[in-house]
Design an enzyme around this catalytic site. Sequence first.
Site, PDB file in Angstrom:
ATOM      1  N   ARG A  98      -3.372  -0.709   5.392  1.00  0.00           N
ATOM      2  CA  ARG A  98      -3.920  -1.748   4.522  1.00  0.00           C
ATOM      3  C   ARG A  98      -3.000  -2.943   4.316  1.00  0.00           C
ATOM      4  NH1 ARG A  98      -5.200   1.924  -0.513  1.00  0.00           N
ATOM      5  NH2 ARG A  98      -3.246   2.806   0.228  1.00  0.00           N
ATOM      6  N   ASP A 113      -8.259   3.617   1.718  1.00  0.00           N
ATOM      7  CA  ASP A 113      -7.256   3.808   2.763  1.00  0.00           C
ATOM      8  C   ASP A 113      -7.922   4.317   4.040  1.00  0.00           C
ATOM      9  OD1 ASP A 113      -5.088   4.417   4.372  1.00  0.00           O
ATOM     10  OD2 ASP A 113      -3.943   5.341   2.746  1.00  0.00           O
ATOM     11  N   CYS A 169       0.861  -1.184   0.000  1.00  0.00           N
ATOM     12  CA  CYS A 169       0.000   0.000   0.000  1.00  0.00           C
ATOM     13  C   CYS A 169       0.897   1.234   0.000  1.00  0.00           C
ATOM     14  CB  CYS A 169      -0.981  -0.013   1.179  1.00  0.00           C
ATOM     15  SG  CYS A 169      -0.253   0.209   2.819  1.00  0.00           S
TER      16      CYS A 169
END
Length: 148
Positions: free
Chosen positions: A14, A119, A8
Amino acid sequence: MRKILFVCLGNICRSPAAEALFRARCPQIATDSAGTSDYHIGDPPYGPMQAAALARGVDMSDLRARQFSAGDFAAFDLIVVMDHANRHDVEALRPSGSTTPVMLFAPMAGAAAVQEVPDPYYTRDFDGCLDLLEAAAAGLQRHVALSD
């Protein structure tokens, strides 16, 4: 498939959550996570994400952020990214001749319309993110089983 990297932006929400969820499902597969940025190198996962994951019985406190590098193409069998920007940044570092697949994680959840994992550092929806990551981890587990 024996080594999977989750990627990420900052490697604090994440991708470490995806790694922790997947390694709980498939402990026989080596996993790691990385970020495309250098914002949080050496930091543990973001506190609210850790708390949300721990509430589901997933401990990711042992993970530390690191930055993705071109060498990861040789070190991993599959690179799984959380969004299109991550994919672009990862592909920009692909060494000539590398054939390591890079794929989006969200579509593995089975919802064809969902292409990216939002996110939660910005959305603040840690539980919603974890729901999507869990579904995608199950999809990746099926994918790995079919490819073996």
